[in-house]
Every structure is written in C-alpha cells, then in structure tokens.
Design a protein around this motif. Structure first.
Motif, PDB file in Angstrom:
ATOM      1  N   CYS A 132     -11.211   5.743 -12.092  1.00 35.42           N
ATOM      2  CA  CYS A 132     -11.424   5.378 -10.683  1.00 35.42           C
ATOM      3  C   CYS A 132     -10.165   5.573  -9.860  1.00 35.42           C
ATOM      4  CB  CYS A 132     -11.891   3.927 -10.570  1.00 35.42           C
ATOM      5  SG  CYS A 132     -13.585   3.626 -11.106  1.00 35.42           S
ATOM      6  N   VAL A 133      -9.039   5.097 -10.348  1.00 35.61           N
ATOM      7  CA  VAL A 133      -7.820   5.134  -9.531  1.00 35.61           C
ATOM      8  C   VAL A 133      -7.115   6.481  -9.570  1.00 35.61           C
ATOM      9  CG1 VAL A 133      -7.507   2.648  -9.805  1.00 35.61           C
ATOM     10  CG2 VAL A 133      -6.249   4.204 -11.287  1.00 35.61           C
ATOM     11  N   SER A 134      -7.373   7.303 -10.576  1.00 28.87           N
ATOM     12  CA  SER A 134      -6.646   8.572 -10.679  1.00 28.87           C
ATOM     13  C   SER A 134      -7.356   9.725  -9.976  1.00 28.87           C
ATOM     14  CB  SER A 134      -6.406   8.929 -12.146  1.00 28.87           C
ATOM     15  OG  SER A 134      -7.618   9.190 -12.818  1.00 28.87           O
ATOM     16  N   VAL A 137      -0.178   8.260 -10.911  1.00 24.77           N
ATOM     17  CA  VAL A 137      -0.503   6.841 -10.783  1.00 24.77           C
ATOM     18  C   VAL A 137       0.709   5.990 -11.151  1.00 24.77           C
ATOM     19  CG1 VAL A 137      -2.016   4.974 -11.608  1.00 24.77           C
ATOM     20  CG2 VAL A 137      -2.957   7.256 -11.185  1.00 24.77           C
ATOM     21  N   LEU A 138       1.526   6.502 -12.073  1.00 27.94           N
ATOM     22  CA  LEU A 138       2.722   5.779 -12.502  1.00 27.94           C
ATOM     23  C   LEU A 138       3.819   5.804 -11.440  1.00 27.94           C
ATOM     24  CD1 LEU A 138       2.923   7.024 -16.200  1.00 27.94           C
ATOM     25  CD2 LEU A 138       1.833   4.948 -15.309  1.00 27.94           C
ATOM     26  N   LYS A 139       3.654   6.596 -10.401  1.00 31.90           N
ATOM     27  CA  LYS A 139       4.651   6.705  -9.342  1.00 31.90           C
ATOM     28  C   LYS A 139       4.347   5.789  -8.162  1.00 31.90           C
ATOM     29  CE  LYS A 139       5.661  11.463 -10.655  1.00 31.90           C
ATOM     30  NZ  LYS A 139       6.913  11.101 -11.330  1.00 31.90           N
ATOM     31  N   GLN A 140       3.338   4.948  -8.317  1.00 32.04           N
ATOM     32  CA  GLN A 140       3.049   3.956  -7.285  1.00 32.04           C
ATOM     33  C   GLN A 140       2.989   2.577  -7.935  1.00 32.04           C
ATOM     34  OE1 GLN A 140      -0.636   5.271  -5.600  1.00 32.04           O
ATOM     35  NE2 GLN A 140      -1.868   4.582  -7.324  1.00 32.04           N
ATOM     36  N   ALA A 141       3.060   1.548  -7.142  1.00 29.21           N
ATOM     37  CA  ALA A 141       3.117   0.185  -7.666  1.00 29.21           C
ATOM     38  C   ALA A 141       1.818  -0.184  -8.378  1.00 29.21           C
ATOM     39  CB  ALA A 141       3.376  -0.796  -6.522  1.00 29.21           C
ATOM     40  N   ARG A 142       1.965  -0.881  -9.504  1.00 24.69           N
ATOM     41  CA  ARG A 142       0.830  -1.384 -10.276  1.00 24.69           C
ATOM     42  C   ARG A 142       1.140  -2.835 -10.639  1.00 24.69           C
ATOM     43  NH1 ARG A 142       3.079   2.469 -12.024  1.00 24.69           N
ATOM     44  NH2 ARG A 142       3.585   1.751 -14.117  1.00 24.69           N
ATOM     45  N   HIS A 143       0.235  -3.727 -10.253  1.00 28.00           N
ATOM     46  CA  HIS A 143       0.425  -5.161 -10.476  1.00 28.00           C
ATOM     47  C   HIS A 143      -0.762  -5.705 -11.250  1.00 28.00           C
ATOM     48  CE1 HIS A 143       3.641  -4.944  -7.497  1.00 28.00           C
ATOM     49  NE2 HIS A 143       2.791  -4.317  -6.697  1.00 28.00           N
ATOM     50  N   TYR A 144      -0.474  -6.444 -12.319  1.00 26.28           N
ATOM     51  CA  TYR A 144      -1.512  -7.006 -13.170  1.00 26.28           C
ATOM     52  C   TYR A 144      -1.394  -8.526 -13.196  1.00 26.28           C
ATOM     53  CZ  TYR A 144      -1.194  -2.165 -14.736  1.00 26.28           C
ATOM     54  OH  TYR A 144      -1.128  -0.795 -14.776  1.00 26.28           O
ATOM     55  N   ASN A 145      -2.538  -9.189 -13.137  1.00 27.36           N
ATOM     56  CA  ASN A 145      -2.559 -10.655 -13.134  1.00 27.36           C
ATOM     57  C   ASN A 145      -3.647 -11.120 -14.094  1.00 27.36           C
ATOM     58  OD1 ASN A 145      -2.690 -13.390 -12.586  1.00 27.36           O
ATOM     59  ND2 ASN A 145      -2.618 -13.151 -10.366  1.00 27.36           N
ATOM     60  N   PHE A 146      -3.248 -11.736 -15.196  1.00 22.00           N
ATOM     61  CA  PHE A 146      -4.195 -12.305 -16.143  1.00 22.00           C
ATOM     62  C   PHE A 146      -4.297 -13.794 -15.858  1.00 22.00           C
ATOM     63  CE2 PHE A 146      -4.752 -14.519 -20.303  1.00 22.00           C
ATOM     64  CZ  PHE A 146      -6.094 -14.242 -20.447  1.00 22.00           C
ATOM     65  N   THR A 148       0.861  -1.179   0.000  1.00 24.15           N
ATOM     66  CA  THR A 148       0.000   0.000   0.000  1.00 24.15           C
ATOM     67  C   THR A 148       0.897   1.229   0.000  1.00 24.15           C
ATOM     68  OG1 THR A 148      -1.682  -1.171   1.287  1.00 24.15           O
ATOM     69  CG2 THR A 148      -1.820   1.221   1.258  1.00 24.15           C
ATOM     70  N   PRO A 149       0.667   2.178  -0.891  1.00 25.70           N
ATOM     71  CA  PRO A 149      -0.390   2.232  -1.897  1.00 25.70           C
ATOM     72  C   PRO A 149      -0.025   1.405  -3.123  1.00 25.70           C
ATOM     73  CG  PRO A 149       0.933   4.209  -2.044  1.00 25.70           C
ATOM     74  CD  PRO A 149       1.471   3.420  -0.881  1.00 25.70           C
ATOM     75  N   SER A 150      -1.049   0.947  -3.818  1.00 26.47           N
ATOM     76  CA  SER A 150      -0.841   0.221  -5.069  1.00 26.47           C
ATOM     77  C   SER A 150      -2.164   0.056  -5.787  1.00 26.47           C
ATOM     78  CB  SER A 150      -0.202  -1.162  -4.821  1.00 26.47           C
ATOM     79  OG  SER A 150      -1.070  -1.983  -4.059  1.00 26.47           O
ATOM     80  N   THR A 151      -2.072  -0.236  -7.074  1.00 24.12           N
ATOM     81  CA  THR A 151      -3.237  -0.600  -7.871  1.00 24.12           C
ATOM     82  C   THR A 151      -2.983  -1.988  -8.411  1.00 24.12           C
ATOM     83  OG1 THR A 151      -3.821   1.666  -8.456  1.00 24.12           O
ATOM     84  CG2 THR A 151      -4.582  -0.073  -9.937  1.00 24.12           C
ATOM     85  N   GLN A 194      -4.748   9.062  -3.177  1.00 22.93           N
ATOM     86  CA  GLN A 194      -3.780   8.221  -3.875  1.00 22.93           C
ATOM     87  C   GLN A 194      -2.910   7.401  -2.917  1.00 22.93           C
ATOM     88  OE1 GLN A 194      -3.614   8.046  -7.456  1.00 22.93           O
ATOM     89  NE2 GLN A 194      -5.614   8.935  -6.965  1.00 22.93           N
ATOM     90  N   ASN A 195      -3.236   7.412  -1.648  1.00 20.34           N
ATOM     91  CA  ASN A 195      -2.441   6.648  -0.675  1.00 20.34           C
ATOM     92  C   ASN A 195      -3.187   5.400  -0.225  1.00 20.34           C
ATOM     93  OD1 ASN A 195      -4.417   8.051   0.678  1.00 20.34           O
ATOM     94  ND2 ASN A 195      -3.097   8.704   2.377  1.00 20.34           N
ATOM     95  N   THR A 196      -3.977   4.825  -1.131  1.00 23.60           N
ATOM     96  CA  THR A 196      -4.789   3.659  -0.810  1.00 23.60           C
ATOM     97  C   THR A 196      -4.348   2.457  -1.648  1.00 23.60           C
ATOM     98  OG1 THR A 196      -6.434   4.271  -2.459  1.00 23.60           O
ATOM     99  CG2 THR A 196      -6.776   5.099  -0.227  1.00 23.60           C
ATOM    100  N   LYS A 197      -5.000   1.341  -1.397  1.00 19.65           N
ATOM    101  CA  LYS A 197      -4.737   0.108  -2.151  1.00 19.65           C
ATOM    102  C   LYS A 197      -5.982  -0.229  -2.949  1.00 19.65           C
ATOM    103  CE  LYS A 197      -3.000  -4.612  -1.477  1.00 19.65           C
ATOM    104  NZ  LYS A 197      -2.470  -5.562  -0.486  1.00 19.65           N
ATOM    105  N   ASN A 198      -5.830  -0.273  -4.261  1.00 21.13           N
ATOM    106  CA  ASN A 198      -6.934  -0.609  -5.156  1.00 21.13           C
ATOM    107  C   ASN A 198      -6.797  -2.067  -5.581  1.00 21.13           C
ATOM    108  OD1 ASN A 198      -7.933   2.190  -5.489  1.00 21.13           O
ATOM    109  ND2 ASN A 198      -5.955   2.489  -6.468  1.00 21.13           N
ATOM    110  N   ASN A 199      -7.712  -2.910  -5.122  1.00 24.75           N
ATOM    111  CA  ASN A 199      -7.750  -4.312  -5.544  1.00 24.75           C
ATOM    112  C   ASN A 199      -8.969  -4.495  -6.434  1.00 24.75           C
ATOM    113  OD1 ASN A 199      -5.470  -5.009  -4.100  1.00 24.75           O
ATOM    114  ND2 ASN A 199      -6.594  -5.830  -2.361  1.00 24.75           N
TER     115      ASN A 199
END
Length: 199
Positions: A146-148, A185-194, A51-54, A152-157
């Motif tokens: 939604c995320v932008s 948004v690009l300055k925080q972690a973003r993780h994608y899972n397909f 956290t924070p992350s999307t 911006q200091n939250t965790k978006n799941n």
C-alpha cells in the motif's frame, strides 16, 4: 516472506511510485504505549508525525477482554464521528473480527480484513493453515504494498486491530519495505506505536 516480497515488487511495477523522496535513509521510530491509551492519545501521536510519513498504530488486544473491546470501540467511534477525532486513512482488522467491531464509515478511510489478504479464491480456507508469524508477514506485506505504490509525498496513518501477539507486524513491515525494492519508503519518516493489551 519471499512470496510477499515478490508480490510487493509485482504491485509496485503495476502501480509505480511517484514523488519519490531522495537522500539518505531515515531510521524509523518505535514506541510502546500503555493499555489505557485513548483515541485522543492516538490522535496526538499521529498529529505529531509530519508529512510525508508512514505511521502505523497496532492496537493490541486480548480477544474477549472487556477493556480492550471498549478501547477499540472508542477508537472506531472517534474515526466515524461526524467530525472525526481520530484521523486515519487505513484500518486493518484481524481475522474473525467482522462481527465484533463496526466498520468505520468516515470518508477517506479504507478498510481491509485479514481474511481477504490471506484467502485465495481457489482455497477459501488457506488462511487457516498459516502460523501466527506467517499471518503477520502477510499483513505487513499488504501494508508495504500500500505505501510503496502511488504518490510518496503523502501521510499514511494506519490503524491495526490485532491481538497483541501480532506486534511482529511492525518489524515485518520494516523488513518488507527494505527488502522488496521499495528503498524510497526508507527515505521518509516511519513511526510505529504498539499499544499494549489490558489482558
């Protein structure tokens, strides 16, 4: 994409971001998970994101595939359990899934349906004329909006229930935040899972 980018910018202006991160951009990470991925596996993935992350999981499916349907229902049951075992704050369903899957009931879980994202009031059938790629861009733009906006200091799941052919939503989201002025948004972690389909 240009219409989506303008919409994101308009919404960001109306609902400004707060607690924006600073510093260098962070590269996103992407993984592809096997078709036999369980709700517990998804929770492990999301728990591992700080956290924070999307964090966006696209549960790809072949419509009508019994194993994919069972997997989706298990994920929804985990979200809606009395003590949830799959923690997400946004679920998005592909169009036509309203009668297939139950709407999550857990507190704090927002639900969106593709029909509502691509159906202007003036033309109830507008979404039927969009290509698969255009639909993916519209959904990605919604997620970017939604995320932008807001804190911006939250965790978006985020969990997406879509056909596996919509895996282009994930790179489209990355483009949408990068090109819409939502640079933070690009300055925080973003993780994608397909997650692959069983079909």
């Amino acid at each position: 994409m240009s219409l989506v980018l303008q919409t994101i910018a308009d919404l960001r202006h109306k609902y400004p971001a707060t607690n924006m991160p600073t510093g260098d951009d962070i590269a996103s990470t992407s993984v592809t998970s096997a078709a036999n991925t369980t709700a517990a596996n998804l929770q492990t993935f999301l728990t591992g994101c700080g956290t924070p992350s999307t964090n966006i999981v696209l549960l790809g499916e072949t419509h009508g595939n019994a194993a994919d349907t069972a997997r989706a229902n298990a994920a929804l049951a985990a979200i809606s359990a009395p003590v949830p075992t799959l923690s997400v704050n946004l679920v998005v369903f592909e169009r036509g899934m309203a009668g297939t899957y139950a709407t999550p009931t857990a507190a704090g879980v927002n639900v969106a349906r593709e029909e509502n994202l691509t159906q202007p009031n003036a033309n109830a059938n507008f979404w039927q004329g969009l290509s698969v790629a255009q639909r993916s861009i519209a959904v990605a733009g919604y997620l970017a909006a939604c995320v932008s906006t807001g804190a911006q200091n939250t965790k978006n799941n985020i969990l997406l229930f879509f056909g596996a052919n919509h895996d282009d939503i994930l790179p489209a989201f990355e483009r949408a935040v990068g090109q819409s002025g939502s640079y933070y948004v690009l300055k925080q972690a973003r993780h994608y899972n397909f997650v692959r389909s069983n079909g």
